[in-house]
Structures are given as structure tokens and as C-alpha cells.
Design a protein around this motif. Sequence first.
Motif, PDB file in Angstrom:
ATOM      1  N   LYS A  22       0.737  -1.400   0.025  1.00 19.07           N
ATOM      2  CA  LYS A  22      -0.238  -0.054  -0.063  1.00 19.07           C
ATOM      3  C   LYS A  22       1.043   1.188  -0.163  1.00 19.07           C
ATOM      4  O   LYS A  22       1.937   1.270   0.593  1.00 19.07           O
ATOM      5  CB  LYS A  22      -0.893   0.163   1.231  1.00 19.07           C
ATOM      6  CG  LYS A  22      -2.193   0.939   1.209  1.00 19.07           C
ATOM      7  CD  LYS A  22      -2.961   1.028   2.406  1.00 19.07           C
ATOM      8  CE  LYS A  22      -2.888  -0.106   3.173  1.00 19.07           C
ATOM      9  NZ  LYS A  22      -3.954   0.339   4.244  1.00 19.07           N
ATOM     10  N   SER A  23       0.538   2.192  -0.591  1.00 17.24           N
ATOM     11  CA  SER A  23       1.379   3.591  -0.598  1.00 17.24           C
ATOM     12  C   SER A  23       1.638   4.011   0.739  1.00 17.24           C
ATOM     13  O   SER A  23       0.801   3.865   1.741  1.00 17.24           O
ATOM     14  CB  SER A  23       0.388   4.626  -1.289  1.00 17.24           C
ATOM     15  OG  SER A  23       0.934   5.930  -1.350  1.00 17.24           O
ATOM     16  N   THR A  24       2.798   4.524   1.092  1.00 16.83           N
ATOM     17  CA  THR A  24       3.402   5.081   2.210  1.00 16.83           C
ATOM     18  C   THR A  24       2.484   6.332   2.485  1.00 16.83           C
ATOM     19  O   THR A  24       2.498   6.837   3.576  1.00 16.83           O
ATOM     20  CB  THR A  24       4.928   5.425   2.173  1.00 16.83           C
ATOM     21  OG1 THR A  24       4.806   6.358   1.194  1.00 16.83           O
ATOM     22  CG2 THR A  24       5.643   3.927   1.950  1.00 16.83           C
ATOM     23  N   ARG A  25       1.797   6.876   1.475  1.00 15.50           N
ATOM     24  CA  ARG A  25       1.011   8.199   1.600  1.00 15.50           C
ATOM     25  C   ARG A  25      -0.387   7.891   2.305  1.00 15.50           C
ATOM     26  O   ARG A  25      -1.276   8.765   2.395  1.00 15.50           O
ATOM     27  CB  ARG A  25       0.944   8.926   0.223  1.00 15.50           C
ATOM     28  CG  ARG A  25       2.106   9.435  -0.095  1.00 15.50           C
ATOM     29  CD  ARG A  25       2.014  10.353  -1.474  1.00 15.50           C
ATOM     30  NE  ARG A  25       3.208  10.839  -1.899  1.00 15.50           N
ATOM     31  CZ  ARG A  25       3.651  11.661  -2.427  1.00 15.50           C
ATOM     32  NH1 ARG A  25       2.570  12.659  -2.694  1.00 15.50           N
ATOM     33  NH2 ARG A  25       4.839  11.993  -2.854  1.00 15.50           N
ATOM     34  N   CYS A  78      -7.890   3.462  -0.217  1.00 13.99           N
ATOM     35  CA  CYS A  78      -6.616   3.014  -0.903  1.00 13.99           C
ATOM     36  C   CYS A  78      -6.860   1.729  -1.350  1.00 13.99           C
ATOM     37  O   CYS A  78      -7.634   0.985  -1.316  1.00 13.99           O
ATOM     38  CB  CYS A  78      -5.783   2.737   0.657  1.00 13.99           C
ATOM     39  SG  CYS A  78      -5.494   4.098   1.811  1.00 13.99           S
ATOM     40  N   ILE A  79      -5.595   1.749  -2.377  1.00 12.46           N
ATOM     41  CA  ILE A  79      -5.565   0.391  -3.226  1.00 12.46           C
ATOM     42  C   ILE A  79      -4.206  -0.157  -2.826  1.00 12.46           C
ATOM     43  O   ILE A  79      -3.356   0.652  -2.070  1.00 12.46           O
ATOM     44  CB  ILE A  79      -5.529   0.690  -4.814  1.00 12.46           C
ATOM     45  CG1 ILE A  79      -4.491   1.517  -5.157  1.00 12.46           C
ATOM     46  CG2 ILE A  79      -6.970   0.909  -5.134  1.00 12.46           C
ATOM     47  CD1 ILE A  79      -4.250   1.543  -6.506  1.00 12.46           C
ATOM     48  N   ARG A 133      -5.843  -4.389  -5.942  1.00  8.16           N
ATOM     49  CA  ARG A 133      -7.116  -4.510  -5.303  1.00  8.16           C
ATOM     50  C   ARG A 133      -7.350  -3.410  -4.258  1.00  8.16           C
ATOM     51  O   ARG A 133      -6.432  -2.434  -3.755  1.00  8.16           O
ATOM     52  CB  ARG A 133      -6.900  -5.908  -4.304  1.00  8.16           C
ATOM     53  CG  ARG A 133      -5.955  -5.825  -3.325  1.00  8.16           C
ATOM     54  CD  ARG A 133      -6.021  -7.232  -2.570  1.00  8.16           C
ATOM     55  NE  ARG A 133      -4.928  -6.859  -1.347  1.00  8.16           N
ATOM     56  CZ  ARG A 133      -4.517  -8.058  -0.818  1.00  8.16           C
ATOM     57  NH1 ARG A 133      -5.037  -9.372  -1.042  1.00  8.16           N
ATOM     58  NH2 ARG A 133      -3.738  -7.977   0.348  1.00  8.16           N
ATOM     59  N   ASP A 134      -8.691  -3.580  -3.680  1.00 10.10           N
ATOM     60  CA  ASP A 134      -9.155  -2.659  -2.521  1.00 10.10           C
ATOM     61  C   ASP A 134      -8.374  -2.986  -1.321  1.00 10.10           C
ATOM     62  O   ASP A 134      -8.848  -3.895  -0.880  1.00 10.10           O
ATOM     63  CB  ASP A 134     -10.627  -2.487  -2.608  1.00 10.10           C
ATOM     64  CG  ASP A 134     -11.236  -1.575  -1.657  1.00 10.10           C
ATOM     65  OD1 ASP A 134     -10.375  -0.960  -0.905  1.00 10.10           O
ATOM     66  OD2 ASP A 134     -12.339  -1.335  -1.957  1.00 10.10           O
ATOM     67  N   SER A 135      -7.885  -1.980  -0.594  1.00 12.25           N
ATOM     68  CA  SER A 135      -7.392  -2.444   0.717  1.00 12.25           C
ATOM     69  C   SER A 135      -8.435  -2.520   1.634  1.00 12.25           C
ATOM     70  O   SER A 135      -7.992  -3.304   2.723  1.00 12.25           O
ATOM     71  CB  SER A 135      -6.361  -1.166   1.163  1.00 12.25           C
ATOM     72  OG  SER A 135      -6.989  -0.149   1.202  1.00 12.25           O
ATOM     73  N   LYS A 136      -9.545  -2.317   1.647  1.00 11.22           N
ATOM     74  CA  LYS A 136     -10.657  -2.514   2.647  1.00 11.22           C
ATOM     75  C   LYS A 136     -11.360  -3.893   2.224  1.00 11.22           C
ATOM     76  O   LYS A 136     -12.184  -4.435   3.043  1.00 11.22           O
ATOM     77  CB  LYS A 136     -11.517  -1.354   2.433  1.00 11.22           C
ATOM     78  CG  LYS A 136     -11.081  -0.070   2.925  1.00 11.22           C
ATOM     79  CD  LYS A 136     -12.021   1.044   2.776  1.00 11.22           C
ATOM     80  CE  LYS A 136     -12.736   1.191   1.651  1.00 11.22           C
ATOM     81  NZ  LYS A 136     -11.969   1.673   0.353  1.00 11.22           N
ATOM     82  N   ASP A 137     -10.974  -4.335   1.237  1.00  9.81           N
ATOM     83  CA  ASP A 137     -11.580  -5.809   0.812  1.00  9.81           C
ATOM     84  C   ASP A 137     -10.633  -6.492   0.076  1.00  9.81           C
ATOM     85  O   ASP A 137     -10.584  -7.200  -0.858  1.00  9.81           O
ATOM     86  CB  ASP A 137     -12.766  -5.498  -0.164  1.00  9.81           C
ATOM     87  CG  ASP A 137     -13.488  -6.700  -0.313  1.00  9.81           C
ATOM     88  OD1 ASP A 137     -13.351  -7.664   0.359  1.00  9.81           O
ATOM     89  OD2 ASP A 137     -14.279  -6.669  -1.432  1.00  9.81           O
ATOM     90  N   VAL A 138      -9.677  -6.903   1.278  1.00  9.89           N
ATOM     91  CA  VAL A 138      -8.533  -7.827   0.658  1.00  9.89           C
ATOM     92  C   VAL A 138      -8.928  -9.223   0.253  1.00  9.89           C
ATOM     93  O   VAL A 138      -8.119  -9.990  -0.628  1.00  9.89           O
ATOM     94  CB  VAL A 138      -7.399  -8.036   1.768  1.00  9.89           C
ATOM     95  CG1 VAL A 138      -6.816  -6.679   2.311  1.00  9.89           C
ATOM     96  CG2 VAL A 138      -7.967  -8.730   2.962  1.00  9.89           C
TER      97      VAL A 138
END
Length: 63
Positions: free
Chosen positions: A10-13, A21-22, A35-40
Motif C-alpha cells: 500500500k502507498s506510504t501516503r 486506498c488500493i 485490489r481495494d485495501s478495505k476488501d482484501v
Amino acid sequence: MDLSNARWRKSTRSGASGGNCIEVASNMPGVVAVRDSKDVTGPALTFSPVAWSVFVAQVIERP
């Protein structure tokens, strides 16, 4: 496509609260997965490395 060996990053930002986030996995031969970071466990989109590079270059150029 089997992405079980994908190393997601995931981005450090990205904020600590999650947010919109992706995650990107670029360690797979011939493919970049997103992928969506909230739905791994949800779906992932896959792109050729060239297509992903073109996309990222266009995003970086935007103000």
C-alpha cells in the motif's frame, strides 16, 4: 488467476485510518494486480506491466 503468492503493498501516503486506498502486487510474472485495501478477499484487477506503467505515468502527471 492465482494471486495467493502476491506480495501486496500500500502507498506510504495512505493514512493510518484506512480510507480509500488500493494495494498493488507487482511480483507476479507478467502481471500487476490491484485490489481495494478495505476488501482484501475481494476481486483484484490485473494489468500488463506496460499498461500499468502507462496508467501510473498519466496519474503522476496530473496536478
